[in-house]
Design a protein around this motif. Structure first.
Motif, PDB file in Angstrom:
ATOM      1  N   ALA A 113      45.241 -43.376 -54.128  1.00  0.00           N
ATOM      2  CA  ALA A 113      44.633 -44.479 -53.381  1.00  0.00           C
ATOM      3  C   ALA A 113      45.277 -44.621 -52.004  1.00  0.00           C
ATOM      4  O   ALA A 113      44.590 -44.847 -51.004  1.00  0.00           O
ATOM      5  CB  ALA A 113      44.753 -45.772 -54.173  1.00  0.00           C
ATOM      6  N   ARG A 114      46.606 -44.474 -51.933  1.00  0.00           N
ATOM      7  CA  ARG A 114      47.297 -44.649 -50.647  1.00  0.00           C
ATOM      8  C   ARG A 114      46.947 -43.537 -49.664  1.00  0.00           C
ATOM      9  O   ARG A 114      46.713 -43.784 -48.476  1.00  0.00           O
ATOM     10  CB  ARG A 114      48.806 -44.727 -50.868  1.00  0.00           C
ATOM     11  N   TYR A 115      46.926 -42.299 -50.138  1.00  0.00           N
ATOM     12  CA  TYR A 115      46.562 -41.189 -49.249  1.00  0.00           C
ATOM     13  C   TYR A 115      45.130 -41.358 -48.742  1.00  0.00           C
ATOM     14  O   TYR A 115      44.848 -41.133 -47.552  1.00  0.00           O
ATOM     15  CB  TYR A 115      46.681 -39.850 -49.992  1.00  0.00           C
ATOM     16  N   LEU A 150      49.210 -48.614 -44.841  1.00  0.00           N
ATOM     17  CA  LEU A 150      49.499 -48.692 -46.264  1.00  0.00           C
ATOM     18  C   LEU A 150      48.762 -49.895 -46.825  1.00  0.00           C
ATOM     19  O   LEU A 150      48.827 -50.985 -46.257  1.00  0.00           O
ATOM     20  CB  LEU A 150      51.005 -48.838 -46.508  1.00  0.00           C
ATOM     21  N   PRO A 151      48.060 -49.750 -47.931  1.00  0.00           N
ATOM     22  CA  PRO A 151      47.282 -50.868 -48.461  1.00  0.00           C
ATOM     23  C   PRO A 151      48.185 -51.972 -49.026  1.00  0.00           C
ATOM     24  O   PRO A 151      49.278 -51.713 -49.527  1.00  0.00           O
ATOM     25  CB  PRO A 151      46.452 -50.230 -49.573  1.00  0.00           C
ATOM     26  N   LEU A 295      40.835 -38.083 -49.688  1.00  0.00           N
ATOM     27  CA  LEU A 295      42.175 -37.689 -50.126  1.00  0.00           C
ATOM     28  C   LEU A 295      42.724 -36.486 -49.367  1.00  0.00           C
ATOM     29  O   LEU A 295      43.874 -36.503 -48.904  1.00  0.00           O
ATOM     30  CB  LEU A 295      42.153 -37.393 -51.630  1.00  0.00           C
ATOM     31  N   ARG A 296      41.951 -35.415 -49.238  1.00  0.00           N
ATOM     32  CA  ARG A 296      42.467 -34.199 -48.603  1.00  0.00           C
ATOM     33  C   ARG A 296      42.890 -34.464 -47.170  1.00  0.00           C
ATOM     34  O   ARG A 296      43.936 -34.003 -46.709  1.00  0.00           O
ATOM     35  CB  ARG A 296      41.415 -33.086 -48.669  1.00  0.00           C
ATOM     36  N   GLU A 297      42.069 -35.227 -46.451  1.00  0.00           N
ATOM     37  CA  GLU A 297      42.430 -35.554 -45.068  1.00  0.00           C
ATOM     38  C   GLU A 297      43.678 -36.439 -45.023  1.00  0.00           C
ATOM     39  O   GLU A 297      44.496 -36.327 -44.112  1.00  0.00           O
ATOM     40  CB  GLU A 297      41.261 -36.247 -44.372  1.00  0.00           C
ATOM     41  N   ARG A 302      49.265 -37.177 -43.410  1.00  0.00           N
ATOM     42  CA  ARG A 302      50.662 -37.517 -43.710  1.00  0.00           C
ATOM     43  C   ARG A 302      51.578 -36.371 -43.329  1.00  0.00           C
ATOM     44  O   ARG A 302      52.684 -36.590 -42.805  1.00  0.00           O
ATOM     45  CB  ARG A 302      50.796 -37.846 -45.207  1.00  0.00           C
ATOM     46  N   TYR A 303      51.151 -35.137 -43.559  1.00  0.00           N
ATOM     47  CA  TYR A 303      51.967 -33.983 -43.211  1.00  0.00           C
ATOM     48  C   TYR A 303      52.072 -33.845 -41.688  1.00  0.00           C
ATOM     49  O   TYR A 303      53.152 -33.585 -41.153  1.00  0.00           O
ATOM     50  CB  TYR A 303      51.366 -32.717 -43.812  1.00  0.00           C
ATOM     51  N   ILE A 304      50.953 -34.042 -40.989  1.00  0.00           N
ATOM     52  CA  ILE A 304      50.968 -33.966 -39.529  1.00  0.00           C
ATOM     53  C   ILE A 304      51.903 -35.020 -38.951  1.00  0.00           C
ATOM     54  O   ILE A 304      52.633 -34.778 -37.984  1.00  0.00           O
ATOM     55  CB  ILE A 304      49.544 -34.151 -38.967  1.00  0.00           C
TER      56      ILE A 304
END
Length: 319
Positions: A113-115, A150-151, A295-297, A302-304
């Protein structure tokens, strides 16, 4: 650099390849999906059968080959509810990591959910204010809400479209009794968590992400102008609800002739519609808009973000 995100979900194994740079938005170059519908491979004890594990490993190996052919520098592999909750989950994860040749990040429901919320926030921007998000996968439904990245509240419940189809809609077509049985189950499952969202500020934007919700929007929604001239999709609950009895009477083979319903979603789309309609009704939501990012994005972003702080150039004054 070129990154890949491999999402090992309950319905598909999906590889997204994107070119990224610190401080920039990900630019997708390749998207490759293998439809598995893992819920079909669950044994009575809740484990994934050997046939299902083999199908998973084959899909992961194929995705790894595509990533290599696309010159992916780093592959970020995640697994969600079906693998996470399987009785033989640790064994399956170990075998998948062997096929990947790399660690597998197993996401908890609230982490999913957070991602996803991060991706939606970045897509809509800070000016979107309070966002309420629904995301339906094969195994679970995620709900998140807040005004930041962040929710303030996030929940994951086992109401995924694949899971609910297996449990409540095994017949084809399922019919009205199955719809009402699933609706009652969805209400009972959501009731313990829905209060935390009712207590938050009224959302400025209600957003749906995931392939299932995008499919429902193409079926029962309508396009509207976006802020930059691009088209966006809106899904009214009244229109969604009116489609449910019809979908429940149509055989799965015929549903893929409907707008937006692809062959890989035709079995699960009725359950997805019932779960989404129930959740919207319980939170008194009349309409939602569709986010193309999910989710994938969120994993990519987060990685970027971690790259941005560790590799950002500095000026002569150290700023």
């Amino acid at each position: 650099m070129r990154l890949g995100v491999l999402d090992i979900g309950s319905n598909t194994v999906h590889l997204l390849v994107a070119d990224v740079q610190p401080g920039g938005r990900p630019l997708g170059t390749t998207s490759r999906r293998t439809v598995l519908r893992l819920m079909r491979y669950l044994a009575p004890d809740g484990s994934i059968t050997e046939e299902g594990v083999t199908a998973l490993i084959d899909a992961v190996a194929e995705a790894r080959k595509v990533a290599a052919d696309e010159n992916v520098e780093e592959l970020l592999a995640t697994a969600t509810s079906a693998v996470r909750e399987a009785a033989n989950g640790p064994e399956v994860i170990a075998r998948l990591e062997s096929a990947l040749g790399a660690p597998l990040q197993v996401l908890g429901g609230e982490a999913e959910a957070r991602y996803t919320f991060l991706a939606v926030r970045r897509w809509f921007g800070w000016s979107a204010g309070q966002i309420l998000l629904f995301d339906i996968g094969g195994g679970s439904l995620e709900i998140a809400a807040g005004s930041d990245e962040l929710p303030e509240a996030a929940a994951s419940v086992p109401l995924g479209a694949g899971r609910m189809t297996v449990q409540f809609m095994p017949d084809d077509p399922p019919g009205g009794d199955a719809v009402e049985g699933l609706r009652a189950h969805a209400k009972a499952t959501l009731e313990p968590v829905i209060g935390r969202f009712r207590s938050l500020d009224k959302p400025d934007h209600v957003v749906g992400s995931s392939k299932a919700i995008r499919s429902l929007a193409k079926l029962a929604g309508y396009p509207a102008p976006g802020w930059t001239g691009s088209e966006r999709m809106l899904l009214p609950r009244a229109s969604l609800a009116s489609w449910i009895p019809r979908l429940a009477r149509i055989p799965a083979a015929a549903r893929q002739e409907l707008p937006g319903i692809t062959a890989d979603r035709t079995f699960q789309i009725v359950a997805a519609a019932v779960v989404l309609d129930t959740a919207m009704a319980m939170l008194k939501i009349d309409e939602l808009e569709i986010s193309p990012w999910a989710l994938r994005e969120g994993v990519l972003l987060r990685y970027i973000e971690s790259l941005s702080w560790s590799t950002a150039p500095t000026g002569g004054d150290g700023v």
